[in-house]
Each structure stands twice: as structure tokens, then as C-alpha cells.
Scaffold this motif. Structure first.
Motif, PDB file in Angstrom:
ATOM      1  N   PRO A 132      16.934  53.772  42.325  1.00 22.92           N
ATOM      2  CA  PRO A 132      16.515  54.327  41.031  1.00 22.92           C
ATOM      3  C   PRO A 132      15.012  54.571  41.020  1.00 22.92           C
ATOM      4  CG  PRO A 132      16.919  51.965  40.866  1.00 22.92           C
ATOM      5  CD  PRO A 132      17.405  52.391  42.223  1.00 22.92           C
ATOM      6  N   ASN A 133      14.597  55.486  40.142  1.00 22.27           N
ATOM      7  CA  ASN A 133      13.172  55.743  40.057  1.00 22.27           C
ATOM      8  C   ASN A 133      12.479  54.621  39.297  1.00 22.27           C
ATOM      9  OD1 ASN A 133      13.515  56.263  37.252  1.00 22.27           O
ATOM     10  ND2 ASN A 133      14.072  58.381  37.716  1.00 22.27           N
ATOM     11  N   VAL A 134      11.155  54.692  39.278  1.00 19.71           N
ATOM     12  CA  VAL A 134      10.368  53.612  38.684  1.00 19.71           C
ATOM     13  C   VAL A 134      10.675  53.468  37.198  1.00 19.71           C
ATOM     14  CG1 VAL A 134       8.023  52.826  38.170  1.00 19.71           C
ATOM     15  CG2 VAL A 134       8.540  53.846  40.394  1.00 19.71           C
ATOM     16  N   ALA A 135      10.862  54.591  36.497  1.00 18.38           N
ATOM     17  CA  ALA A 135      11.141  54.540  35.057  1.00 18.38           C
ATOM     18  C   ALA A 135      12.433  53.780  34.766  1.00 18.38           C
ATOM     19  CB  ALA A 135      11.218  55.956  34.493  1.00 18.38           C
ATOM     20  N   ASN A 136      13.482  54.061  35.549  1.00 18.51           N
ATOM     21  CA  ASN A 136      14.748  53.352  35.362  1.00 18.51           C
ATOM     22  C   ASN A 136      14.612  51.870  35.702  1.00 18.51           C
ATOM     23  OD1 ASN A 136      16.078  55.674  34.553  1.00 18.51           O
ATOM     24  ND2 ASN A 136      16.744  56.201  36.627  1.00 18.51           N
ATOM     25  N   MET A 137      13.822  51.577  36.730  1.00 22.48           N
ATOM     26  CA  MET A 137      13.617  50.183  37.118  1.00 22.48           C
ATOM     27  C   MET A 137      12.857  49.432  36.038  1.00 22.48           C
ATOM     28  SD  MET A 137      12.748  50.593  41.188  1.00 22.48           S
ATOM     29  CE  MET A 137      12.673  48.830  41.481  1.00 22.48           C
ATOM     30  N   ILE A 138      11.916  50.110  35.382  1.00 21.14           N
ATOM     31  CA  ILE A 138      11.177  49.470  34.288  1.00 21.14           C
ATOM     32  C   ILE A 138      12.117  49.174  33.123  1.00 21.14           C
ATOM     33  CG2 ILE A 138       9.391  49.831  32.546  1.00 21.14           C
ATOM     34  CD1 ILE A 138       7.781  51.351  34.631  1.00 21.14           C
ATOM     35  N   GLY A 139      13.055  50.104  32.861  1.00 20.96           N
ATOM     36  CA  GLY A 139      14.050  49.855  31.821  1.00 20.96           C
ATOM     37  C   GLY A 139      14.885  48.630  32.137  1.00 20.96           C
ATOM     38  N   GLY A 140      15.307  48.520  33.407  1.00 21.60           N
ATOM     39  CA  GLY A 140      16.048  47.339  33.830  1.00 21.60           C
ATOM     40  C   GLY A 140      15.209  46.083  33.736  1.00 21.60           C
ATOM     41  N   LEU A 141      13.923  46.198  34.046  1.00 23.06           N
ATOM     42  CA  LEU A 141      13.016  45.050  33.981  1.00 23.06           C
ATOM     43  C   LEU A 141      12.904  44.529  32.550  1.00 23.06           C
ATOM     44  CD1 LEU A 141      10.931  43.313  35.614  1.00 23.06           C
ATOM     45  CD2 LEU A 141       9.197  44.901  34.782  1.00 23.06           C
ATOM     46  N   ILE A 142      12.849  45.453  31.587  1.00 19.44           N
ATOM     47  CA  ILE A 142      12.744  45.042  30.188  1.00 19.44           C
ATOM     48  C   ILE A 142      13.999  44.295  29.755  1.00 19.44           C
ATOM     49  CG2 ILE A 142      12.608  45.887  27.804  1.00 19.44           C
ATOM     50  CD1 ILE A 142      10.882  48.190  28.867  1.00 19.44           C
ATOM     51  N   PHE A 143      15.165  44.829  30.130  1.00 23.68           N
ATOM     52  CA  PHE A 143      16.426  44.159  29.769  1.00 23.68           C
ATOM     53  C   PHE A 143      16.513  42.774  30.402  1.00 23.68           C
ATOM     54  CE2 PHE A 143      20.817  43.151  30.986  1.00 23.68           C
ATOM     55  CZ  PHE A 143      21.385  43.030  29.722  1.00 23.68           C
ATOM     56  N   ILE A 144      16.239  42.711  31.724  1.00 24.62           N
ATOM     57  CA  ILE A 144      16.303  41.421  32.416  1.00 24.62           C
ATOM     58  C   ILE A 144      15.240  40.469  31.866  1.00 24.62           C
ATOM     59  CG2 ILE A 144      15.986  40.279  34.655  1.00 24.62           C
ATOM     60  CD1 ILE A 144      17.200  42.727  35.963  1.00 24.62           C
ATOM     61  N   GLY A 145      14.090  41.040  31.476  1.00 26.45           N
ATOM     62  CA  GLY A 145      13.033  40.208  30.916  1.00 26.45           C
ATOM     63  C   GLY A 145      13.464  39.521  29.630  1.00 26.45           C
ATOM     64  N   ILE A 146      14.204  40.232  28.785  1.00 29.25           N
ATOM     65  CA  ILE A 146      14.697  39.633  27.535  1.00 29.25           C
ATOM     66  C   ILE A 146      15.672  38.496  27.854  1.00 29.25           C
ATOM     67  CG2 ILE A 146      16.041  40.060  25.447  1.00 29.25           C
ATOM     68  CD1 ILE A 146      14.921  42.933  25.493  1.00 29.25           C
ATOM     69  N   VAL A 147      16.596  38.779  28.782  1.00 25.79           N
ATOM     70  CA  VAL A 147      17.557  37.742  29.188  1.00 25.79           C
ATOM     71  C   VAL A 147      16.827  36.558  29.809  1.00 25.79           C
ATOM     72  CG1 VAL A 147      19.503  37.215  30.706  1.00 25.79           C
ATOM     73  CG2 VAL A 147      19.386  39.433  29.541  1.00 25.79           C
ATOM     74  N   ALA A 148      15.839  36.846  30.671  1.00 33.04           N
ATOM     75  CA  ALA A 148      15.088  35.788  31.343  1.00 33.04           C
ATOM     76  C   ALA A 148      14.323  34.934  30.346  1.00 33.04           C
ATOM     77  CB  ALA A 148      14.126  36.406  32.363  1.00 33.04           C
ATOM     78  N   LEU A 149      13.782  35.566  29.312  1.00 29.97           N
ATOM     79  CA  LEU A 149      13.038  34.819  28.296  1.00 29.97           C
ATOM     80  C   LEU A 149      13.947  33.831  27.572  1.00 29.97           C
ATOM     81  CD1 LEU A 149      10.447  34.347  26.671  1.00 29.97           C
ATOM     82  CD2 LEU A 149      11.157  36.213  25.153  1.00 29.97           C
ATOM     83  N   ILE A 150      15.112  34.294  27.180  1.00 28.62           N
ATOM     84  CA  ILE A 150      16.061  33.421  26.474  1.00 28.62           C
ATOM     85  C   ILE A 150      16.526  32.287  27.385  1.00 28.62           C
ATOM     86  CG2 ILE A 150      18.319  33.320  25.353  1.00 28.62           C
ATOM     87  CD1 ILE A 150      17.881  36.263  24.550  1.00 28.62           C
ATOM     88  N   MET A 151      16.918  32.647  28.611  1.00 30.10           N
ATOM     89  CA  MET A 151      17.387  31.642  29.551  1.00 30.10           C
ATOM     90  C   MET A 151      16.277  30.664  29.931  1.00 30.10           C
ATOM     91  SD  MET A 151      20.646  32.238  30.110  1.00 30.10           S
ATOM     92  CE  MET A 151      20.646  32.541  28.336  1.00 30.10           C
ATOM     93  N   GLY A 152      15.062  31.180  30.072  1.00 26.38           N
ATOM     94  CA  GLY A 152      13.931  30.325  30.419  1.00 26.38           C
ATOM     95  C   GLY A 152      13.644  29.296  29.342  1.00 26.38           C
ATOM     96  N   ILE A 153      13.763  29.702  28.073  1.00 19.35           N
ATOM     97  CA  ILE A 153      13.559  28.758  26.973  1.00 19.35           C
ATOM     98  C   ILE A 153      14.622  27.663  26.999  1.00 19.35           C
ATOM     99  CG2 ILE A 153      13.623  28.518  24.453  1.00 19.35           C
ATOM    100  CD1 ILE A 153      12.378  31.326  24.289  1.00 19.35           C
ATOM    101  N   LEU A 154      15.864  28.058  27.232  1.00 17.72           N
ATOM    102  CA  LEU A 154      16.944  27.070  27.319  1.00 17.72           C
ATOM    103  C   LEU A 154      16.714  26.105  28.484  1.00 17.72           C
ATOM    104  CD1 LEU A 154      20.045  29.355  26.602  1.00 17.72           C
ATOM    105  CD2 LEU A 154      18.939  27.741  25.035  1.00 17.72           C
ATOM    106  N   ALA A 155      16.256  26.647  29.621  1.00 17.40           N
ATOM    107  CA  ALA A 155      15.964  25.795  30.781  1.00 17.40           C
ATOM    108  C   ALA A 155      14.849  24.808  30.446  1.00 17.40           C
ATOM    109  CB  ALA A 155      15.570  26.660  31.976  1.00 17.40           C
TER     110      ALA A 155
END
Length: 315
Positions: A234-257
Motif C-alpha cells: 500500500p502507499n504511504v497514505a493508506n499506511m498512515i490510515g492503518g497506523l491511525i486505526f491501529i494507534g487507537i486500538v494500541a492506546l486502548i490496549m496499552g491503558i488496559l495493560a
């Protein structure tokens, strides 16, 4: 009489030697057969030389490696913490991939994927169990103990970066560093190497399992699978979109951890002990001259230069 303190120069030289053996003999055997090569790397290159080194240096292996009991409750919490931290590690690896993608080609990591359940079990033993035991004994065992004598709790950060560099792959740098921080802190809190081993096995086991499940589903639904090429990335723009989604999930999971880590911390009631230890380490850390400190850490500079060179030729 057992030696009470580590010689940090010897430890760093040992790290340099193991890194060279990993890149030469380990790389050679992995090219011949990836599975056999990984087993040779973990046991023959990493684990056995470490145990021999500790024996020759007359160290108390049980004390150095923190071979102490781990509460069943904490073992379960560490499994859950590691599962929660997996998206966080993925987030940081994806961040590095976006940086690389902006100026070079992303290459698939050289990790084998199982084609059958039988092969899955074998890879789980090699990549999850063997790596979890051998690498944790090396990094959160000997290296953490050695650096803890000099730097106290800062040793967690130092060994996490040494762990990340040890993978010798720029795409797979940030993720291992993050996991190294978590595993190191859990070992530090529980005073048990088994905390790191359980976490490492859980993380690698999840990676092996997800890869196998994707392969099975791809085969079942006739989806294309295999090596990722430059044209299919995927191009960089699509990867950034994926990064934002994973970042939200990572933030929630990180707080729980983090909340679960607090449970372990409260159970251990270790704050006063850590403060006393950190004070002692700070006093001892200043007795070396600048020249001596440079000599002691010169082997790490060599490893870092090797890492930079390998990353350069990779991309």
C-alpha cells in the motif's frame, strides 16, 4: 568464592561476540535450513555460551538469571498484558515501515509461516518457546542483571534497546524495543525471569498463530498469499490510515495493560526496595573515568555500527 559484580566490559564484549556469531554462523545455518538454523541460533549460539560464560565467571546462575518462583496469578496477568501490548508493538513497527516506505522498499520479514498444523506446532516450539527461553535468559537474565548493577532501573531501557538492535532489521526495531521495555519491567517487578519468558512466548506464539491462521484462511477461500512485492504494498497514505486505526486500538490496549501492570506492582510492594537499590547504583556508577567508560562500552558501539551497515545494505 563467587564474583559479586559483573565486569561490564566483559559483558559487552560477550554481547558483541554473540552478535557476530548470530550474523555469521547463525545466518549461514538459517540459509541452509531456516528451522534448524533458528534452533542452532537460540541454543548453540545464544543460550549455551551464556551459561558457560556465567560458569567461567563463577556467577550464581540462579541469582543472576532470577530463577525465582512466579505467582500463578502474575503468570496469567502477564499473558493478558502481552496480548494487550501486541497492538502497541505492531503500531511502532508500522510507524517504522511508513518511514522506510517514504524512501525505500519494504521487504517481508524472514519469518517462516506454517502450511500445516504439524508444521505450526514445530514453528511454535522454535519461534515462541525456544526464542522465549533463550533470548529472555540472555537479555532479561544476564544483561539486565549486569546493567542493573551499574544503572539500576535504567537497565530496563538499555537492555530493551540492545534487544531491538539484536534483531538486525530496521523494520523490526521499535516493536522489540517496546516489548523489551515491558518484559524487562515485569522481570524487574516480579524478580523472576519467568515473567519475561512467559511474555516472550505469548508474543511470539501469537505472531506464529496469526500467520498460520491467515495462511489457512487464504487457502480455504482461495485468497492470494505469499511474498509481498513492492507493487502490492500500500502507499504511504493508506499506511498512515492503518497506523491511525491501529494507534487507537494500541492506546486502548496499552491503558488496559498498564492497569494490569499496576496490579502486579501493588502485589509486589517493591517501591522501597527499588529506591534503595537505585541509590546504591547511582553511588557506584560514578567511580569510572570517562576513558574507562568509553572502553567499557566500545563493543556496543561496534555492534551499533554493524547494525547501521546491515540496515544500509538492506534498503
Amino acid at each position: 568464592m563467587r564474583s559479586e559484580r559483573f565486569n561490564i566490559l566483559e559483558v559487552n564484549l560477550f554481547y558483541l561476540v554473540i552478535a557476530i556469531l548470530l550474523l555469521t554462523f547463525g545466518g549461514y545455518f538459517q540459509k541452509l535450513n531456516i528451522k534448524t538454523g533458528l534452533l542452532i541460533t537460540e541454543y548453540v549460539i545464544v543460550l549455551f555460551p551464556l551459561l558457560i560464560f556465567l560458569k567461567l565467571r563463577n556467577k550464581d546462575i540462579k541469582k543472576v538469571l532470577r530463577l525465582n518462583r512466579l505467582r500463578i496469578k502474575h503468570a496469567f496477568l502477564i499473558i493478558v498484558i502481552t496480548l494487550f501490548m501486541y497492538p502497541v508493538a505492531v503500531f511502532f513497527n508500522l510507524l517504522m515501515m511508513i518511514i522506510i516506505r517514504s524512501f525505500s522498499v519494504i521487504k517481508p520479514l524472514p519469518i517462516p509461516t506454517a502450511d500445516s498444523f504439524h508444521e505450526y506446532i514445530g514453528l511454535f516450539f522454535i519461534i515462541a518457546i525456544s526464542a522465549g527461553i533463550c533470548e529472555e535468559i540472555f537479555f532479561r537474565g544476564m544483561l539486565l542483571s549486569a546493567y542493573e548493577e551499574r544503572f539500576g532501573k535504567k537497565a530496563i531501557v538499555i537492555t530493551a534497546f540492545l534487544f531491538g538492535i539484536f534483531h538486525f532489521n530496521l523494520q523490526n526495531l521499535f516493536g522489540p524495543v517496546v516489548l523489551g521495555l515491558i518484559f524487562g519491567y515485569l522481570v524487574y517487578l516480579t524478580d523472576s525471569i519467568y515473567a519475561g519468558i512467559i511474555g516472550h512466548i505469548t508474543n511470539n506464539g501469537l505472531a506464529v498463530t496469526l500467520a498460520y491462521m491467515i495462511r489457512v484462511l487464504s487457502s480455504k477461500f482461495n485468497l492470494q498469499s505469499g511474498a509481498v512485492s513492492e507493487n502490492t504494498m500500500p502507499n504511504v497514505a493508506n499506511m498512515i490510515g492503518g497506523l491511525i486505526f491501529i494507534g487507537i486500538v494500541a492506546l486502548i490496549m496499552g491503558i488496559l495493560a498498564y492497569l494490569l501492570i499496576k496490579v502486579i506492582r501493588e502485589d509486589m510492594k517493591i517501591d522501597d526496595v527499588k529506591n534503595r537499590c537505585d541509590e546504591r547504583y547511582r553511588i557506584d556508577a560514578g567511580i569510572y573515568s570517562a576513558k574507562e567508560r568509553f572502553v567499557h562500552y566500545a563493543p556496543l558501539i561496534v555492534v551499533f555500527l554493524i547494525y547501521v551497515f546491515i540496515c544500509y545494505i538492506q534498503f
